[in-house]
Design a protein around this motif. Structure first.
Motif, PDB file in Angstrom:
ATOM      1  N   GLU A  26      39.992  38.322  37.642  1.00  0.00           N
ATOM      2  CA  GLU A  26      40.800  37.166  37.266  1.00  0.00           C
ATOM      3  C   GLU A  26      40.842  37.001  35.748  1.00  0.00           C
ATOM      4  O   GLU A  26      41.909  36.727  35.178  1.00  0.00           O
ATOM      5  CB  GLU A  26      40.248  35.899  37.909  1.00  0.00           C
ATOM      6  N   ALA A  27      39.700  37.184  35.084  1.00  0.00           N
ATOM      7  CA  ALA A  27      39.668  37.049  33.621  1.00  0.00           C
ATOM      8  C   ALA A  27      40.588  38.075  32.967  1.00  0.00           C
ATOM      9  O   ALA A  27      41.335  37.751  32.030  1.00  0.00           O
ATOM     10  CB  ALA A  27      38.237  37.198  33.110  1.00  0.00           C
ATOM     11  N   LEU A  28      40.574  39.309  33.443  1.00  0.00           N
ATOM     12  CA  LEU A  28      41.440  40.353  32.877  1.00  0.00           C
ATOM     13  C   LEU A  28      42.897  40.076  33.202  1.00  0.00           C
ATOM     14  O   LEU A  28      43.790  40.342  32.378  1.00  0.00           O
ATOM     15  CB  LEU A  28      41.018  41.725  33.407  1.00  0.00           C
ATOM     16  N   TRP A  29      43.160  39.561  34.386  1.00  0.00           N
ATOM     17  CA  TRP A  29      44.524  39.188  34.799  1.00  0.00           C
ATOM     18  C   TRP A  29      45.075  38.132  33.844  1.00  0.00           C
ATOM     19  O   TRP A  29      46.225  38.207  33.403  1.00  0.00           O
ATOM     20  CB  TRP A  29      44.455  38.673  36.235  1.00  0.00           C
ATOM     21  N   TYR A  30      44.241  37.155  33.491  1.00  0.00           N
ATOM     22  CA  TYR A  30      44.643  36.148  32.510  1.00  0.00           C
ATOM     23  C   TYR A  30      44.873  36.776  31.144  1.00  0.00           C
ATOM     24  O   TYR A  30      45.902  36.543  30.493  1.00  0.00           O
ATOM     25  CB  TYR A  30      43.562  35.071  32.368  1.00  0.00           C
ATOM     26  N   LEU A  31      43.903  37.544  30.658  1.00  0.00           N
ATOM     27  CA  LEU A  31      43.982  38.117  29.317  1.00  0.00           C
ATOM     28  C   LEU A  31      45.175  39.045  29.148  1.00  0.00           C
ATOM     29  O   LEU A  31      45.697  39.204  28.039  1.00  0.00           O
ATOM     30  CB  LEU A  31      42.688  38.867  28.985  1.00  0.00           C
ATOM     31  N   ALA A  32      45.613  39.655  30.247  1.00  0.00           N
ATOM     32  CA  ALA A  32      46.785  40.531  30.196  1.00  0.00           C
ATOM     33  C   ALA A  32      48.089  39.760  30.311  1.00  0.00           C
ATOM     34  O   ALA A  32      49.173  40.350  30.217  1.00  0.00           O
ATOM     35  CB  ALA A  32      46.704  41.574  31.306  1.00  0.00           C
ATOM     36  N   GLY A  33      48.008  38.449  30.520  1.00  0.00           N
ATOM     37  CA  GLY A  33      49.216  37.627  30.611  1.00  0.00           C
ATOM     38  C   GLY A  33      50.016  37.874  31.880  1.00  0.00           C
ATOM     39  O   GLY A  33      51.235  37.721  31.880  1.00  0.00           O
ATOM     40  N   ARG A  34      49.332  38.184  32.977  1.00  0.00           N
ATOM     41  CA  ARG A  34      50.036  38.532  34.217  1.00  0.00           C
ATOM     42  C   ARG A  34      50.133  37.342  35.160  1.00  0.00           C
ATOM     43  O   ARG A  34      49.394  36.366  35.048  1.00  0.00           O
ATOM     44  CB  ARG A  34      49.311  39.698  34.904  1.00  0.00           C
ATOM     45  N   ARG A  35      51.053  37.449  36.092  1.00  0.00           N
ATOM     46  CA  ARG A  35      51.151  36.445  37.152  1.00  0.00           C
ATOM     47  C   ARG A  35      51.417  37.068  38.518  1.00  0.00           C
ATOM     48  O   ARG A  35      51.665  36.357  39.493  1.00  0.00           O
ATOM     49  CB  ARG A  35      52.243  35.423  36.829  1.00  0.00           C
ATOM     50  N   ASP A  36      51.385  38.415  38.603  1.00  0.00           N
ATOM     51  CA  ASP A  36      51.701  39.096  39.850  1.00  0.00           C
ATOM     52  C   ASP A  36      50.642  38.832  40.917  1.00  0.00           C
ATOM     53  O   ASP A  36      49.452  38.875  40.664  1.00  0.00           O
ATOM     54  CB  ASP A  36      51.842  40.602  39.622  1.00  0.00           C
ATOM     55  N   LEU A  37      51.116  38.586  42.120  1.00  0.00           N
ATOM     56  CA  LEU A  37      50.234  38.356  43.261  1.00  0.00           C
ATOM     57  C   LEU A  37      49.587  39.657  43.719  1.00  0.00           C
ATOM     58  O   LEU A  37      48.472  39.655  44.243  1.00  0.00           O
ATOM     59  CB  LEU A  37      51.049  37.736  44.401  1.00  0.00           C
ATOM     60  N   GLU A  38      50.274  40.777  43.501  1.00  0.00           N
ATOM     61  CA  GLU A  38      49.804  42.065  44.012  1.00  0.00           C
ATOM     62  C   GLU A  38      48.387  42.376  43.541  1.00  0.00           C
ATOM     63  O   GLU A  38      47.537  42.792  44.337  1.00  0.00           O
ATOM     64  CB  GLU A  38      50.748  43.185  43.569  1.00  0.00           C
ATOM     65  N   MET A  39      48.126  42.189  42.258  1.00  0.00           N
ATOM     66  CA  MET A  39      46.786  42.488  41.755  1.00  0.00           C
ATOM     67  C   MET A  39      45.761  41.469  42.217  1.00  0.00           C
ATOM     68  O   MET A  39      44.750  41.801  42.834  1.00  0.00           O
ATOM     69  CB  MET A  39      46.779  42.557  40.227  1.00  0.00           C
ATOM     70  N   ILE A  40      46.009  40.202  41.926  1.00  0.00           N
ATOM     71  CA  ILE A  40      44.954  39.214  42.093  1.00  0.00           C
ATOM     72  C   ILE A  40      44.652  38.932  43.562  1.00  0.00           C
ATOM     73  O   ILE A  40      43.506  38.600  43.923  1.00  0.00           O
ATOM     74  CB  ILE A  40      45.301  37.916  41.320  1.00  0.00           C
ATOM     75  N   SER A  41      45.635  39.084  44.445  1.00  0.00           N
ATOM     76  CA  SER A  41      45.383  38.813  45.867  1.00  0.00           C
ATOM     77  C   SER A  41      44.535  39.897  46.518  1.00  0.00           C
ATOM     78  O   SER A  41      43.963  39.686  47.585  1.00  0.00           O
ATOM     79  CB  SER A  41      46.699  38.653  46.627  1.00  0.00           C
ATOM     80  N   TYR A  42      44.438  41.063  45.904  1.00  0.00           N
ATOM     81  CA  TYR A  42      43.543  42.111  46.398  1.00  0.00           C
ATOM     82  C   TYR A  42      42.098  41.630  46.326  1.00  0.00           C
ATOM     83  O   TYR A  42      41.275  41.959  47.190  1.00  0.00           O
ATOM     84  CB  TYR A  42      43.748  43.364  45.549  1.00  0.00           C
ATOM     85  N   TYR A  43      41.791  40.832  45.317  1.00  0.00           N
ATOM     86  CA  TYR A  43      40.445  40.317  45.138  1.00  0.00           C
ATOM     87  C   TYR A  43      40.252  38.945  45.781  1.00  0.00           C
ATOM     88  O   TYR A  43      39.118  38.573  46.102  1.00  0.00           O
ATOM     89  CB  TYR A  43      40.124  40.234  43.643  1.00  0.00           C
ATOM     90  N   ALA A  44      41.330  38.205  45.958  1.00  0.00           N
ATOM     91  CA  ALA A  44      41.265  36.872  46.568  1.00  0.00           C
ATOM     92  C   ALA A  44      42.498  36.682  47.448  1.00  0.00           C
ATOM     93  O   ALA A  44      43.489  36.078  47.016  1.00  0.00           O
ATOM     94  CB  ALA A  44      41.182  35.792  45.499  1.00  0.00           C
ATOM     95  N   PRO A  45      42.476  37.196  48.684  1.00  0.00           N
ATOM     96  CA  PRO A  45      43.654  37.113  49.564  1.00  0.00           C
ATOM     97  C   PRO A  45      44.144  35.687  49.808  1.00  0.00           C
ATOM     98  O   PRO A  45      45.338  35.481  50.051  1.00  0.00           O
ATOM     99  CB  PRO A  45      43.156  37.754  50.871  1.00  0.00           C
ATOM    100  N   SER A  46      43.256  34.699  49.700  1.00  0.00           N
ATOM    101  CA  SER A  46      43.660  33.316  49.947  1.00  0.00           C
ATOM    102  C   SER A  46      44.704  32.830  48.954  1.00  0.00           C
ATOM    103  O   SER A  46      45.441  31.868  49.234  1.00  0.00           O
ATOM    104  CB  SER A  46      42.443  32.392  49.905  1.00  0.00           C
ATOM    105  N   LEU A  47      44.823  33.490  47.797  1.00  0.00           N
ATOM    106  CA  LEU A  47      45.806  33.070  46.795  1.00  0.00           C
ATOM    107  C   LEU A  47      47.237  33.314  47.248  1.00  0.00           C
ATOM    108  O   LEU A  47      48.171  32.747  46.678  1.00  0.00           O
ATOM    109  CB  LEU A  47      45.549  33.801  45.472  1.00  0.00           C
ATOM    110  N   ARG A  48      47.436  34.141  48.261  1.00  0.00           N
ATOM    111  CA  ARG A  48      48.795  34.382  48.748  1.00  0.00           C
ATOM    112  C   ARG A  48      49.456  33.094  49.221  1.00  0.00           C
ATOM    113  O   ARG A  48      50.673  32.947  49.122  1.00  0.00           O
ATOM    114  CB  ARG A  48      48.767  35.403  49.888  1.00  0.00           C
TER     115      ARG A  48
END
Length: 341
Positions: free
Chosen positions: A69-91
């Motif tokens: 999540e920290a890297l997702w933020y630092l990269a300025g991303r908002r894609d569900l594809e990456m972050i939901s792999y680590y936290a499926p509930s975010l879908r």
């Protein structure tokens, strides 16, 4: 005392807030179907923001998601594809099944707004480089337009981050409109202090204090049993389990984040598999090697679905990360037990 209560690590603040919200709640609320105990207008300060992980066996903190999540933020991303792999509930928080909006804080912080040439983060860094004592280094995230659609599933909990350069150190004050104390707080503090440390590096400053303020601090009734177990563990253990979290390398720049996420994607999509030796040969600073090791272990858990992960890779983790992984994932627990024989 008029300033925020002070703690060295996030663990102390986390336990204190859980105790406050469960034993002395001001309200019992039921917002959007989530019954919770609430206290309003609370805050705390961390004297060492690097100590951003709790070592509580009952809580089973997930360092894989927290780094992702920290890297997702630092990269300025908002894609569900990456972050939901680590936290499926975010879908469930995505309106279109493709992106997140309000909770994609990094997308707001690290991308230029429409018509702008610089991201808000870059503008604030430039401001503080030229005017170190400025009070204007504020990074707003929550927007009033998020409330225009009452059915919006993803309204930002983060109001904004305030960067303050004082005495050769970079301090940060975080303003939250709301925080789930058992779930969201730990991930938020981890990511926001990573952003603070990253900003300090860009400004060539030492890391200062981190202050976290919350409008609605709450514990959901659904998590009450776990919260009781955590409070009991903290109160009855002979002494706290502690590990020092290392400093982010001073060489960390946007290209570092981009390179890390190339490895993350290859592992997330199961295109590659890494050994500890291979990761050591990637040319990354040892600090970031640890993160790639976490991603590879998680790849083994998710894609290989073996009963035990690579024990050599697990043993190569820093002790604190290994401790957390062994308590979070049965495959890591088994690998640790096998390696000890």
């Amino acid at each position: 005392m008029l300033t925020a209560p002070t703690f060295r690590s996030v663990e102390g603040a986390y336990v204190a807030l859980l105790q406050l919200a469960t034993k002395e709640p001001e309200q019992h609320i039921d917002a959007r179907g989530n019954a919770a105990r609430e206290v309003m207008g609370v805050s705390f300060r961390l004297t060492d923001p690097r100590q951003r992980l709790p070592y509580l066996a009952e809580r089973k903190a997930n360092p894989v998601f927290q780094f992702a999540e920290a890297l997702w933020y630092l990269a300025g991303r908002r894609d569900l594809e990456m972050i939901s792999y680590y936290a499926p509930s975010l879908r469930a928080s995505s309106a279109d099944g493709i992106n997140l909006n309000g909770s994609a804080y990094g997308y707001t912080l690290f991308n230029p707004a429409h018509g702008a040439e610089q991201s808000p983060f870059d503008r604030v860094v430039e401001l503080l480089l030229n005017e170190p004592d400025s009070k204007r280094g504020y990074l707003p995230v929550f927007s009033a337009k998020e409330l225009s659609d009452r059915a919006n599933p993803d309204v930002a909990c983060l109001a904004g981050l305030h960067l303050l350069s004082r005495g050769g150190r970079l301090h940060m004050v975080c303003h939250m409109r709301a925080n789930d104390l058992d779930c969201g707080l730990l991930s938020d503090v981890f990511s926001f202090t990573m952003i603070q440390e990253y900003a300090a590096i860009q400004l060539d400053l030492q890391l200062g204090t981190y202050t976290h303020t919350i409008g609605s601090a709450h514990v959901n009734d659904a998590n009450a049993d776990r919260v009781r177990r955590v409070i009991h563990e903290a109160a009855t253990r002979p002494e706290p389990t502690t590990f020092l979290f290392p400093a982010m390398p001073e060489s960390t720049i946007p290209a570092t984040i981009a390179r890390l996420l190339e490895h993350e994607e290859a592992l997330r999509t199961n295109q590659l598999r890494y050994s500890a030796e291979h990761i050591r040969g990637l040319g990354l600073d040892p600090y970031w090697q640890q993160v790639v090791m976490l991603f590879e272990l998680y790849r083994q858990i998710q894609h290989d679905q073996s009963t035990a992960v690579d024990s050599e890779l697990l043993a190569a983790l820093d002790p604190g990360l290994r401790w957390l992984m062994e308590r979070k994932w049965p495959a890591c627990t088994e690998a640790a037990a096998g390696g000890a024989q």
